[in-house]
Design an enzyme around this catalytic site. Structure first.
Site, mmCIF file in Angstrom:
data_model
loop_
_atom_site.group_PDB
_atom_site.id
_atom_site.type_symbol
_atom_site.label_atom_id
_atom_site.label_comp_id
_atom_site.label_asym_id
_atom_site.label_seq_id
_atom_site.Cartn_x
_atom_site.Cartn_y
_atom_site.Cartn_z
ATOM 1 N N GLU A 35 53.204 -16.141 -25.677
ATOM 2 C CA GLU A 35 51.918 -15.423 -25.728
ATOM 3 C C GLU A 35 51.987 -14.208 -26.652
ATOM 4 O OE1 GLU A 35 52.451 -17.526 -21.813
ATOM 5 O OE2 GLU A 35 53.645 -16.113 -22.985
ATOM 6 N N ASN A 37 53.964 -14.105 -29.280
ATOM 7 C CA ASN A 37 53.954 -14.692 -30.620
ATOM 8 C C ASN A 37 52.527 -14.933 -31.111
ATOM 9 O OD1 ASN A 37 56.756 -14.804 -30.385
ATOM 10 N ND2 ASN A 37 56.792 -16.984 -29.917
ATOM 11 N N TYR A 89 67.020 -14.646 -23.715
ATOM 12 C CA TYR A 89 67.387 -16.029 -23.967
ATOM 13 C C TYR A 89 68.337 -16.108 -25.144
ATOM 14 C CZ TYR A 89 64.047 -17.251 -27.837
ATOM 15 O OH TYR A 89 63.352 -17.362 -29.013
ATOM 16 N N ASN A 167 52.838 -25.991 -22.732
ATOM 17 C CA ASN A 167 54.191 -25.428 -22.877
ATOM 18 C C ASN A 167 55.076 -25.688 -21.663
ATOM 19 O OD1 ASN A 167 54.587 -24.360 -25.410
ATOM 20 N ND2 ASN A 167 53.936 -22.294 -24.892
ATOM 21 N N THR A 229 49.792 -31.110 -31.262
ATOM 22 C CA THR A 229 50.716 -30.976 -32.388
ATOM 23 C C THR A 229 51.615 -32.198 -32.458
ATOM 24 O OG1 THR A 229 52.279 -29.705 -31.020
ATOM 25 C CG2 THR A 229 50.697 -28.458 -32.346
ATOM 26 N N ARG A 238 65.182 -31.111 -40.837
ATOM 27 C CA ARG A 238 64.100 -31.726 -41.591
ATOM 28 C C ARG A 238 63.131 -32.375 -40.612
ATOM 29 N NH1 ARG A 238 63.913 -37.059 -45.304
ATOM 30 N NH2 ARG A 238 61.765 -36.825 -46.006
ATOM 31 N N GLY A 268 54.868 -23.864 -32.703
ATOM 32 C CA GLY A 268 53.630 -24.203 -32.006
ATOM 33 C C GLY A 268 52.738 -23.000 -31.798
ATOM 34 N N ASP A 269 53.341 -21.850 -31.514
ATOM 35 C CA ASP A 269 52.562 -20.622 -31.326
ATOM 36 C C ASP A 269 51.862 -20.222 -32.623
ATOM 37 O OD1 ASP A 269 53.626 -20.518 -28.727
ATOM 38 O OD2 ASP A 269 55.364 -19.381 -29.428
#
Length: 327
Positions: A35, A37, A89, A167, A229, A238, A268-269
């Site tokens: 959030e 991000n 993390y 998520n 996505t 890659r 994704g963010d």
């Protein structure tokens, strides 16, 4: 205010040069969280954003606040705790055939101890265009799930457009608990961001193709827009990256990018932030999905959770930028 987000951010610690945690002697320090991000990336694109969270009143909490504020995010709604800790993390960057991996040290973090009625949502969300959170936040604790429910109810009452990213994190809760807690949330959501995998894990929806998944989500929950996505992992470094949006019987597909992955965390963010920036400023779904995918493709070229690319670079990608050195 254009956008308010709510959730946890953590200190990110990574060994350099593809080392393993047990062999390294140094750690690269960054910050990130889904959030935050989104708030940072949308702010960099030009939206007025704020981030709501609960942080420890210590150097790590202040570093988190300061890094968000550096990027133009309003941090005045952060709740401070004199007793709790910051979540951490650890990210090991891999290379084929060894995948990158994350190890959490976030139990009992300050935001996981947030309590109902601790956040003054009615005041925060007054006049706000959009509110965003993700399935990570209610996974942190039962009280965090209760506060998420409060936020969604207040956002709906305030007339915000509500956006939500599923998520799913299997290290935080089970599929059954994720479904039980989040299903009631969906009645508030206008725009859902997800992947086919997360949709299956949380709602047990699996169809022959991605389009059918989007249609099923929209029909079951009444979403105004569903964004899915799409990532094709050719190797660790890659990927092929794209997304599409579905709304009112129409599909809007973005270009597929071949990305050389420097760091995919936060990709994704970035798509969410880019989509919301364009959608909130133009109202055009087709333009928004192209913008979100271009912005997130660029993010893969950068280390860290945040997207340091500029709107001009996104526009250049949309116009077909080449890979020659820019001079």
């Amino acid at each position: 205010m254009d956008l308010v987000t709510f959730g946890e951010a953590m200190i990110r610690l990574s060994p350099p040069n593809f080392e393993r945690l047990e062999q390294t002697t140094t750690l690269d320090v960054r910050i990130g969280g889904a959030e935050l991000n989104v708030a940072v990336n949308a702010s960099r694109l030009g939206l007025e954003t704020a981030w709501v969270s609960r942080l420890p009143n210590n150097p790590l909490g202040r570093m988190m606040r300061n890094k968000a504020r550096e990027q133009g995010v309003d941090t005045s709604y952060i709740i401070w705790s004199d007793e709790d800790r910051m979540g951490l993390y650890f990210l090991e960057l891999g290379a084929s055939p060894r995948a990158s991996s994350v190890m959490y040290d976030r139990a009992n973090s300050a935001v996981s101890k947030i309590q109902p009625r601790e956040v003054k949502w009615d005041r925060i969300l007054e006049g706000v265009k959009a509110f965003h959170t993700t399935g990570i936040t209610p996974a942190l604790s039962d009280s965090a799930a209760q506060v998420t429910a409060e936020a969604l109810e207040a956002a709906k009452k305030a007339g915000c457009q509500i956006t939500y990213d599923l998520n799913f994190r299997s290290r935080l809760w089970s599929r059954e608990k994720a479904r039980q807690v989040q299903t009631p949330f969906m009645e508030y959501v206008d725009i859902l961001f997800t992947t086919e995998a997360d949709t299956f894990r949380v709602f047990d929806i699996r169809r022959d193709n991605y389009r059918d998944v989007a249609v099923e989500l929209a029909e079951r929950f009444g979403f105004k827009i569903v964004v899915i996505t799409l990532r094709d992992v050719i190797s660790v470094w890659r990927n092929k990256w794209s997304a599409f949006a579905y709304s009112d019987g129409n599909f809007y597909e973005a270009r597929t990018y071949d990305v050389e992955v420097v760091d995919r965390v936060g990709g994704g963010d970035s798509c969410t932030a880019g989509f919301l920036y364009r959608y909130l400023t133009t109202g055009d779904i087709a333009s928004a999905i192209e913008y979100g995918v271009a912005f997130s493709a660029l993010k893969h070229s950068l280390p860290g959770d945040f997207n340091w690319c500029t709107p001009e670079e996104v526009e250049a990608q949309l116009a077909g930028a080449a890979l020659r050195i820019s001079r």
